[in-house]
Design a protein around this motif. Sequence first.
Motif, mmCIF file in Angstrom:
data_model
loop_
_atom_site.group_PDB
_atom_site.id
_atom_site.type_symbol
_atom_site.label_atom_id
_atom_site.label_comp_id
_atom_site.label_asym_id
_atom_site.label_seq_id
_atom_site.Cartn_x
_atom_site.Cartn_y
_atom_site.Cartn_z
ATOM 1 N N GLU A 25 -6.874 30.124 8.908
ATOM 2 C CA GLU A 25 -7.597 30.771 7.826
ATOM 3 C C GLU A 25 -9.065 30.371 7.865
ATOM 4 O O GLU A 25 -9.403 29.198 8.029
ATOM 5 C CB GLU A 25 -7.008 30.370 6.468
ATOM 6 C CG GLU A 25 -5.541 30.756 6.279
ATOM 7 C CD GLU A 25 -5.005 30.294 4.941
ATOM 8 O OE1 GLU A 25 -5.831 29.945 4.060
ATOM 9 O OE2 GLU A 25 -3.780 30.282 4.766
ATOM 10 N N ASP A 77 -7.588 32.825 15.702
ATOM 11 C CA ASP A 77 -6.153 33.063 15.670
ATOM 12 C C ASP A 77 -5.747 34.146 16.666
ATOM 13 O O ASP A 77 -4.704 34.038 17.330
ATOM 14 C CB ASP A 77 -5.709 33.448 14.253
ATOM 15 C CG ASP A 77 -4.228 33.180 14.034
ATOM 16 O OD1 ASP A 77 -3.857 31.997 13.864
ATOM 17 O OD2 ASP A 77 -3.436 34.145 14.064
ATOM 18 N N ARG A 127 -0.441 24.828 15.974
ATOM 19 C CA ARG A 127 -0.193 25.934 15.054
ATOM 20 C C ARG A 127 1.304 26.129 14.815
ATOM 21 O O ARG A 127 1.738 26.394 13.697
ATOM 22 C CB ARG A 127 -0.819 27.225 15.594
ATOM 23 C CG ARG A 127 -0.771 28.385 14.599
ATOM 24 C CD ARG A 127 -1.422 29.639 15.139
ATOM 25 N NE ARG A 127 -0.689 30.222 16.255
ATOM 26 C CZ ARG A 127 -0.940 31.437 16.767
ATOM 27 N NH1 ARG A 127 -1.921 32.164 16.265
ATOM 28 N NH2 ARG A 127 -0.239 31.896 17.787
ATOM 29 N N GLN A 152 1.860 29.311 10.594
ATOM 30 C CA GLN A 152 1.112 30.403 9.988
ATOM 31 C C GLN A 152 -0.245 30.573 10.683
ATOM 32 O O GLN A 152 -0.655 29.762 11.502
ATOM 33 C CB GLN A 152 0.901 30.136 8.497
ATOM 34 C CG GLN A 152 2.189 30.001 7.709
ATOM 35 C CD GLN A 152 3.035 31.260 7.736
ATOM 36 O OE1 GLN A 152 2.520 32.364 7.520
ATOM 37 N NE2 GLN A 152 4.323 31.100 7.999
ATOM 38 N N LYS A 153 -0.945 31.652 10.328
ATOM 39 C CA LYS A 153 -2.242 31.940 10.918
ATOM 40 C C LYS A 153 -3.303 30.930 10.472
ATOM 41 O O LYS A 153 -3.187 30.324 9.406
ATOM 42 C CB LYS A 153 -2.696 33.350 10.514
ATOM 43 C CG LYS A 153 -1.841 34.467 11.047
ATOM 44 C CD LYS A 153 -2.317 35.815 10.510
ATOM 45 C CE LYS A 153 -3.746 36.109 10.917
ATOM 46 N NZ LYS A 153 -4.178 37.466 10.511
ATOM 47 N N THR A 160 -0.785 25.757 7.037
ATOM 48 C CA THR A 160 0.677 25.702 7.049
ATOM 49 C C THR A 160 1.150 25.867 8.481
ATOM 50 O O THR A 160 0.747 26.820 9.163
ATOM 51 C CB THR A 160 1.284 26.824 6.179
ATOM 52 O OG1 THR A 160 0.740 26.749 4.862
ATOM 53 C CG2 THR A 160 2.796 26.690 6.117
#
Length: 362
Positions: free
Chosen positions: A14, A331, A45, A11-12, A8
């Motif tokens: 994953e 991240d 990102r 967002q971070k 997304t």
Amino acid sequence: MHCQCLRTFGQKLEGEHRPDMTPQGTEVILRVTAAGVCHTDLHIREGGFDLGHGRRMNYADRGMSLPVIAGHEVTGNVEAVGPEAGEIDTTTPYAIYPWSGCSSCATCAAGNEQLCATPAFMGVHRDGGYASHIRVPHPRYLFDASGLAPEIAAPLACSGLTTFAALKKISETSGKQPPVLIGAGGLGLMCLQLLQAQNLMMPVVVDIAADKRAAALEAGAIAAVDPTEADAVAKVHAACGGAPLAVIDFVGAEPTAEFAMNVVGKGGTIIVVGLFGGAAPWPLPMLPLKSVTVRGSYTGSLTEFGELMALARQGHIRPIPTRRYPLEAADDVLNELQEGRIIGRAILEADQTSKGPEAAAD
């Protein structure tokens, strides 16, 4: 295989485990040995770029789909080869050219895949190198990295190639006067190494951060100037022996663009490389009054990458400061980069899962 995946925008990343890949056609599967962390990965990102005046370029509006594995500065070793890939030396370590195009348009035919209108860039339009393994569409994108440490070779695919191509655009002034580099991050420090490697005049470096100015001086800059000082333009002119004819902006923000226009000499050239964001801050009359050329430079061609890799393998490029991190820290490393806490380049390594950050040999 395992990877760090963006699902997304905003967002971070994953962590994710996926089935092992099988190559098709001309594809080659490599085990990743190093993946550089780049400012472009930050924009991915975030989901886009600030265009200034309240406008924004969103990746989603440009057709970029998620999930995607980021990372476009990648080295690796061959693990599997597709049935149509031809003969490949599987004992050779490779650096990967990430800026592939459609391979069928006039731009690609001219050798400028990085400018293709329908690109297939690694880590943007197709999965990249924040992973244990990566899929490469054709062997022509693989370049021999023998004799180069993976963490040194990986940044050449973007940090190195971007600066190499930008320097070519100011080649006509390279022997007459020192250029000015704005930004002493990974790109700026790499540019210093490339100037030395090609026996070109060393530059004046401009950066707001004292530690980055110090790193630039240690890397060979003839002067390092804080652009926020009242006499910054005068200091640059003094160090250059007059108003410079070439300025490369590795930041690409409104304040750096303004400084570039203020400092460049009449008839000079400004090369904008960075993608920090914003809108051009210049009064339009200054362009004709100073007869300034403003050019963009977006990475480099497949041929230029071959030239750069040959230069690197000959031992002409000294490594820039580099720190290695485990893949799982991707991240967190992006956050460090966003906060300006990384000098030089950060590298992710999939086989360092149990290690903390490590300094690579300078």
